[in-house]
Design a protein around this motif. Structure first.
Motif, PDB file in Angstrom:
ATOM      1  N   HIS A 163       2.887  10.532 -11.119  1.00  0.00           N
ATOM      2  CA  HIS A 163       1.866  11.713 -11.511  1.00  0.00           C
ATOM      3  C   HIS A 163       2.594  12.773 -11.167  1.00  0.00           C
ATOM      4  O   HIS A 163       2.534  13.788 -12.087  1.00  0.00           O
ATOM      5  N   LEU A 220      -5.509  10.439  -8.104  1.00  0.00           N
ATOM      6  CA  LEU A 220      -4.607  10.166  -7.233  1.00  0.00           C
ATOM      7  C   LEU A 220      -4.699  11.576  -6.080  1.00  0.00           C
ATOM      8  O   LEU A 220      -5.011  11.536  -5.053  1.00  0.00           O
ATOM      9  N   THR A 277       1.452   3.142  -3.729  1.00  0.00           N
ATOM     10  CA  THR A 277       0.955   4.637  -3.655  1.00  0.00           C
ATOM     11  C   THR A 277       2.226   5.681  -3.802  1.00  0.00           C
ATOM     12  O   THR A 277       2.017   6.651  -4.599  1.00  0.00           O
ATOM     13  N   CYS A 278       3.348   5.328  -3.328  1.00  0.00           N
ATOM     14  CA  CYS A 278       4.460   5.960  -3.628  1.00  0.00           C
ATOM     15  C   CYS A 278       5.033   6.272  -4.980  1.00  0.00           C
ATOM     16  O   CYS A 278       5.289   7.227  -5.688  1.00  0.00           O
ATOM     17  N   VAL A 314      -6.122  12.145  -2.503  1.00  0.00           N
ATOM     18  CA  VAL A 314      -5.619  12.967  -1.233  1.00  0.00           C
ATOM     19  C   VAL A 314      -6.289  14.228  -0.667  1.00  0.00           C
ATOM     20  O   VAL A 314      -6.361  14.491   0.417  1.00  0.00           O
ATOM     21  N   ASP A 363       0.742  -1.240   0.094  1.00  0.00           N
ATOM     22  CA  ASP A 363       0.040  -0.048  -0.061  1.00  0.00           C
ATOM     23  C   ASP A 363       0.841   1.278   0.182  1.00  0.00           C
ATOM     24  O   ASP A 363       0.722   2.152  -0.866  1.00  0.00           O
ATOM     25  N   SER A 385       3.119   5.251  -7.438  1.00  0.00           N
ATOM     26  CA  SER A 385       1.945   6.267  -8.537  1.00  0.00           C
ATOM     27  C   SER A 385       2.245   7.722  -8.429  1.00  0.00           C
ATOM     28  O   SER A 385       2.149   8.647  -9.231  1.00  0.00           O
ATOM     29  N   SER A 386       2.621   8.180  -6.988  1.00  0.00           N
ATOM     30  CA  SER A 386       2.788   9.671  -6.753  1.00  0.00           C
ATOM     31  C   SER A 386       4.042   9.946  -7.546  1.00  0.00           C
ATOM     32  O   SER A 386       3.901  11.170  -8.041  1.00  0.00           O
TER      33      SER A 386
END
Ligand code: NDP
Length: 295
Positions: free
Chosen positions: A188, A263, A181-182, A267, A177, A184-185
């Protein structure tokens, strides 16, 4: 070799790396894989390819499974389990991915057939198996884990989490998780700057510094853990309102740039709901109150 024989079922990149590490350590290794040709290299190195799953499980008291998911285990061991005694007094260590609930059901299934069952989650990619940096989460009966531990240590450092067989996959997924997420960030954020004409190379090295600033900010995690469990978000650090304004700017900039907004929307939603729930003047950690409660 007088070392304990080990069977490995599942010879994707991960199972192959595990079998190779066990062979290097001197264990007699028996293999089974749905696609037998994937065993060729290991057999050339001295492993034995079993003709059937039943023969593979019979060859060693300890069988390690490395499959895509748990349904693959039932496909392979299901027919065998119907033969009386085929799984009795065998130890199965399943290092395949699935949900915690499915691994709990599988532990009950195995116990129902007289097998000892340990669940695991491998935390490193296949090339790192057998190196000092490899580690693996385990859960299930402590005595079964303990008796398998000297063999499992060859794969990577074993980290035993507890009796609940769902724990290994729960920790695997919780770590992923954070990881996914990191990742994808990072993608992005790179899309955001390249949309403005800035080369990715001018951004990404600095973005990595931001990633590694997080451990520096959070320390060993124990104080954050304490504050989250105590519900203490005093508001003397970065407030949810201040951080939320930035989260909204990131969303607006993403919209303007024409890059994906899912994303930053997620957030921003954490922050705006935390502020709406009255946590605006508390630390950003107050988002935990929104996140842990299912909507
Ligand atoms: P692969 O998907 O490459 O290999 C999966 C294995 O499962 C193969 O041996 C495949 O057989 C077998 N399999 C899949 N479905 C069935 C089925 N229905 N019946 C019989 N056999 C089946 O995965 P990896 O080796 O990469 O990974 C194995 C596990 O380790 C996965 O759960 C993965 O999530 C986990 N993991 C992997 C990492 C990695 O870097 N690779 C990192 C951390 C965890 P066949 O060869 O015949 O297709």
């Amino acid at each position: 070799s007088d070392l304990r024989p080990v069977t490995v079922i599942g010879l994707g990149p991960m199972g192959q790396a595990m079998a190779a590490a066990l062979m290097r350590a001197g264990h007699p290794v028996t293999l089974w894989n749905r696609t037998p040709s994937r065993a060729d290299g290991l057999v050339a190195g001295g492993a034995t390819l079993a003709p059937t799953p039943a023969a593979a499980v019979a060859a060693s008291e300890l069988t390690i499974l490395s499959l895509t998911d748990y349904p693959a285990m039932y496909d392979i061991l299901g027919p065998l389990a119907d033969e009386p005694g085929a799984l009795a007094d065998r130890t199965l260590v399943n290092l395949s991915s699935d949900t915690p609930d499915i691994s709990r059901e599988a532990a009950a299934w195995a116990a129902g057939h007289g097998a000892r069952f340990v669940t695991g989650g491998v935390m490193v990619p296949a090339p790192m198996i057998g190196t000092g940096d490899a580690y693996v989460f385990y859960s299930g009966p402590r005595d079964t884990f303990d008796s398998s531990e000297p063999v499992l240590r060859i794969i990577g450092e074993p980290r035993y989490l507890g009796v609940d067989p769902g724990l290994a996959q729960l920790f695997y997924q919780a770590h992923l998780d954070v990881f996914l997420t990191c990742l994808s960030s990072l993608l992005h954020a790179t899309a955001l700057v390249t949309a403005a004409g800035v080369p990715a190379a001018e951004f990404l090295p600095g973005a990595l510094t931001t990633l590694t600033d997080i451990p520096a900010m959070i320390g060993d995690g124990l104080e954050l853990a304490r504050a989250l469990e105590a519900g203490e978000h005093p508001g003397d650090l970065s407030t949810a309102r201040m951080m939320g304004a930035t989260a909204e700017h990131i969303l607006r900039t993403s919209e303007t740039a024409g890059v994906d907004t899912e994303l930053p929307k997620a957030v921003n939603s954490h922050y705006q709901r935390a502020v709406a729930a009255g946590h605006g003047d508390q630390d950003w950690t107050a988002l935990y109150e929104v996140i842990r409660a299912r909507r």
